[in-house]
Design a protein around this motif. Structure first.
Motif, PDB file in Angstrom:
ATOM      1  N   GLU A  59     -22.380 -39.818  10.557  1.00 36.00           N
ATOM      2  CA  GLU A  59     -22.841 -39.083  11.733  1.00 36.00           C
ATOM      3  C   GLU A  59     -23.819 -38.000  11.333  1.00 36.00           C
ATOM      4  O   GLU A  59     -24.730 -37.669  12.078  1.00 36.00           O
ATOM      5  CB  GLU A  59     -21.662 -38.430  12.460  1.00 36.00           C
ATOM      6  CG  GLU A  59     -21.036 -39.331  13.465  1.00 36.00           C
ATOM      7  CD  GLU A  59     -19.862 -38.704  14.171  1.00 36.00           C
ATOM      8  OE1 GLU A  59     -19.486 -37.565  13.830  1.00 36.00           O
ATOM      9  OE2 GLU A  59     -19.329 -39.363  15.066  1.00 36.00           O
ATOM     10  N   SER A  60     -23.649 -37.433  10.153  1.00 36.36           N
ATOM     11  CA  SER A  60     -24.589 -36.387   9.770  1.00 36.36           C
ATOM     12  C   SER A  60     -25.885 -36.974   9.252  1.00 36.36           C
ATOM     13  O   SER A  60     -26.887 -36.281   9.181  1.00 36.36           O
ATOM     14  CB  SER A  60     -23.969 -35.489   8.710  1.00 36.36           C
ATOM     15  OG  SER A  60     -23.740 -36.216   7.548  1.00 36.36           O
ATOM     16  N   THR A  69     -18.990 -29.059  11.120  1.00 29.28           N
ATOM     17  CA  THR A  69     -18.958 -29.102   9.655  1.00 29.28           C
ATOM     18  C   THR A  69     -17.793 -28.266   9.176  1.00 29.28           C
ATOM     19  O   THR A  69     -17.803 -27.053   9.280  1.00 29.28           O
ATOM     20  CB  THR A  69     -20.266 -28.526   9.091  1.00 29.28           C
ATOM     21  OG1 THR A  69     -21.334 -29.173   9.748  1.00 29.28           O
ATOM     22  CG2 THR A  69     -20.360 -28.782   7.618  1.00 29.28           C
ATOM     23  N   THR A 126     -23.015 -31.937  10.115  1.00 31.34           N
ATOM     24  CA  THR A 126     -24.473 -31.801  10.240  1.00 31.34           C
ATOM     25  C   THR A 126     -25.048 -30.775   9.285  1.00 31.34           C
ATOM     26  O   THR A 126     -26.211 -30.864   8.913  1.00 31.34           O
ATOM     27  CB  THR A 126     -24.872 -31.390  11.662  1.00 31.34           C
ATOM     28  OG1 THR A 126     -23.834 -30.611  12.205  1.00 31.34           O
ATOM     29  CG2 THR A 126     -25.072 -32.595  12.532  1.00 31.34           C
ATOM     30  N   LYS A 173     -24.627 -38.057  22.889  1.00 28.90           N
ATOM     31  CA  LYS A 173     -25.094 -38.459  21.569  1.00 28.90           C
ATOM     32  C   LYS A 173     -24.613 -39.867  21.294  1.00 28.90           C
ATOM     33  O   LYS A 173     -23.663 -40.339  21.906  1.00 28.90           O
ATOM     34  CB  LYS A 173     -24.471 -37.567  20.509  1.00 28.90           C
ATOM     35  CG  LYS A 173     -24.977 -36.182  20.544  1.00 28.90           C
ATOM     36  CD  LYS A 173     -24.513 -35.468  19.306  1.00 28.90           C
ATOM     37  CE  LYS A 173     -25.083 -34.077  19.298  1.00 28.90           C
ATOM     38  NZ  LYS A 173     -24.381 -33.245  18.376  1.00 28.90           N
ATOM     39  N   GLU A 214     -23.702 -32.968   0.876  1.00 21.87           N
ATOM     40  CA  GLU A 214     -23.267 -33.273   2.212  1.00 21.87           C
ATOM     41  C   GLU A 214     -21.779 -33.373   2.300  1.00 21.87           C
ATOM     42  O   GLU A 214     -21.175 -33.151   3.281  1.00 21.87           O
ATOM     43  CB  GLU A 214     -23.795 -34.655   2.481  1.00 21.87           C
ATOM     44  CG  GLU A 214     -24.288 -34.851   3.813  1.00 21.87           C
ATOM     45  CD  GLU A 214     -25.026 -36.138   3.860  1.00 21.87           C
ATOM     46  OE1 GLU A 214     -26.221 -36.095   3.649  1.00 21.87           O
ATOM     47  OE2 GLU A 214     -24.374 -37.144   4.055  1.00 21.87           O
ATOM     48  N   LYS A 228     -31.994 -39.645   9.305  1.00 23.81           N
ATOM     49  CA  LYS A 228     -32.795 -38.528   8.795  1.00 23.81           C
ATOM     50  C   LYS A 228     -33.124 -38.734   7.332  1.00 23.81           C
ATOM     51  O   LYS A 228     -34.194 -38.399   6.859  1.00 23.81           O
ATOM     52  CB  LYS A 228     -31.985 -37.228   8.880  1.00 23.81           C
ATOM     53  CG  LYS A 228     -31.601 -36.817  10.261  1.00 23.81           C
ATOM     54  CD  LYS A 228     -30.785 -35.536  10.196  1.00 23.81           C
ATOM     55  CE  LYS A 228     -29.811 -35.542  11.341  1.00 23.81           C
ATOM     56  NZ  LYS A 228     -28.778 -34.558  11.215  1.00 23.81           N
TER      57      LYS A 228
END
Lengths: 300, 238
Positions: B89-90, A243, A264, B59, B192, B135
């Protein structure tokens, strides 16, 4: 650089370097717990920064900037061109960023690096929108001739915080830039005057002049990991902790750009405010370093 | 402060949203998202075996291909690909299918302002359609700051060009808790992904964040309704 032996895990059986390669996150976690990083920097400190102006003698303006091991060489060449019809009294700046294979083992010849176009676009957005350079200063004869500045930045060593170093080298190159003397010849074309005082032609600009820089942008890249904020990451830190937040402030502490592409860790407002505060401190340091570089050149 | 926008919207009003899923039959997941006249088509193929050379094989990996409406692929397209890749990806749970690649192809059908947020929204809906585990959803919004200091949401292309600064903000979608007491004890809502360029005051940025968060709640509701409707339709068709 010893690891605490109290924990009963692999750290006691494996050598430090091997542990660093095999379990990078755990290696960093042990360091962050003590609020320090493997290269002994506290979390909020950037690496040692140096600027050398005039690195490329044949360019109109150039600078070599180093932040830690990350090295960038910026050079500006000026060329006369006809301005576009919509902006007849403005010049133009073309910014290009290259990552040749010398900079990193991931970059191979023939295949351009993945990060390079992104940094190039970020750089040109930041430099053009920060208003550092008034394009009207690059005009020569309204509607007929104006300067085109080609700024090329080469990455010589990529060790994290590429955007920061590139922006610093670009800003330093612009502060070193001297616009050459030109004059209008009989055909109405602009030519470079070889010497000053050589005069059957009237020079369009009397002497080599420096360009006026207002609101110079400076940046700081931080990496967010859980609730730690690490300023100025190395390439190893950037690859483990994904990040990345880049804040660009100008010399009057106004926000020019804030770039956080995914990652993330979700950034809460407090984290962003901390990053902006770290950047403010960094701007003061960078301003001092740049001024020392410029005054060093003028002494010669 | 009353602001006159050309299409008569108020400062915080979004353009009409439309979303349809499963429009491409060969793709594993697809979605079309339009905000006013901006329309983006996203298709998802995957997961496919194997990851690219420099990616972590433990991953799942996400690959984004951005296709502009006209012209060749240049630096802006590469930047959009990188931003989309990192944002997705997050959002996705990458540990479920290790050593696989999911490809997301974004095709710009029409660009009338707020292109990147529309693409992020379209890509998320396409991932839902493909059944990729995530998520939460990413809800994207564009805010602009004008020279006189007022903030508008979801600008059109003409409005974007006149603005002093713009910010693309991506938030995780709002949570509807089943438990009566909020399980949300977080201090502020997280963001984000935020990109802002051009000179503004730092306070303006936080003001944009506030507006953006409020609008993201509305967008999350739209997404929720849209996903619920289509799932009841398909159960009837079966």
């Amino acid at each position: 650089m010893g690891l605490p032996n109290a924990s009963g895990d692999l750290s006691t059986e494996v050598e430090v370097d091997a542990f660093r390669r095999l379990f990078p996150l755990r290696f960093y976690k042990k360091h962050l717990f003590e609020s320090i990083r493997p290269d002994a920097r506290p979390l909020g400190r950037a690496r040692e920064t140096t600027i050398a102006l005039g690195a490329v003698a044949s360019a109109n303006g150039s600078a070599l900037a180093k932040i830690g091991s990350t090295t960038m060489l910026a050079a500006i060449k000026m060329e006369v061109m006809t301005p576009s019809l919509e902006t007849p009294d403005e010049g133009c700046i073309a910014i290009d960023f290259h990552m040749p294979p010398i900079c990193s083992p991931i970059v191979r010849p023939g295949r351009p690096a993945e990060g390079a176009p992104v940094v190039a676009k970020q750089l040109s957005d930041t430099i053009l929108s920060s208003g550092m350079i008034n394009l009207k200063e690059l005009s020569l004869v309204s509607g007929k001739a104006a300067w085109m500045a080609y700024l090329d930045i080469y990455c010589l060593d990529a060790d994290g915080a590429l955007f920061d170093t590139a922006l610093l080298s670009a800003v330093a190159a612009f502060s070193h830039l001297e616009i050459p003397v030109v004059s209008l010849n009989d055909d109405g074309k602009i030519v470079l005057s070889e010497e000053q005082g050589l005069s059957d032609r009237e020079p369009v600009n009397k002497e080599k002049r420096k360009i006026n820089l207002s609101s110079v942008p400076f940046s700081l890249t931080c990496v967010l990991h859980k609730n730690y904020i690490l300023a100025d990451p190395t390439a190893e830190e950037e690859s483990i902790m994904d990040t990345i937040v880049t804040v660009v402030l100008d010399s009057s502490s106004q926000l020019v750009s804030l770039h956080k592409p995914g990652g993330t860790v979700l950034a809460y407002t407090s984290a962003i405010q901390d990053c902006i505060a770290l950047t403010r401190q960094r701007v003061k340091e960078l301003q001092k370093i740049l001024e020392e570089g410029i005054s060093g050149m003028e002494v010669d | 402060m009353e602001v006159d926008r050309e299409d008569g919207r108020s400062q915080n009003q979004l353009r009409p949203l439309a979303c349809s899923r499963n429009i491409l039959h060969r793709a594993h997941g697809s979605a079309s998202w339009s905000q006013g006249d901006t329309k983006v088509l996203a298709a998802v193929y995957g997961p496919k075996a194997g990851t690219k050379k420099n990616e972590n094989p433990e991953k799942a990996c996400i690959e984004v291909i951005w296709k502009p409406k006209t012209g060749q692929i240049g630096k802006p397209e590469k930047e959009y690909e990188m931003i989309l890749k990192r944002t997705l990806e997050s959002v996705c749970i990458l540990t479920v299918n290790p050593n696989t690649t999911t490809s997301i192809i974004v095709q710009v059908v029409n660009d009338d302002g707020a292109l990147l947020p529309s693409a992020i929204n379209a890509a998320c809906m396409a991932l839902v359609d493909a059944g990729i585990p995530m998520k939460h959803l990413a809800v994207a919004i564009c805010c602009c700051v004008a020279k006189s200091g007022y903030v508008i949401l979801d600008p059109t292309k003409l409005e974007e060009q006149k603005m002093k600064a713009f910010a693309y903000l991506v938030f995780p979608n709002s949570v509807h808790s089943v438990l009566p007491e909020g399980s949300l004890r977080v201090e502020g809502e997280p963001i984000e992904n935020g990109i802002i360029t051009s000179v503004t005051h730092v306070d303006d940025y936080f003001y944009c964040l506030e507006r953006g968060r409020a609008a993201s709640v509305k967008l999350s509701d739209f997404l929720r309704r849209n996903l619920q409707q289509q799932s009841t339709d398909s159960s009837k068709a079966g």
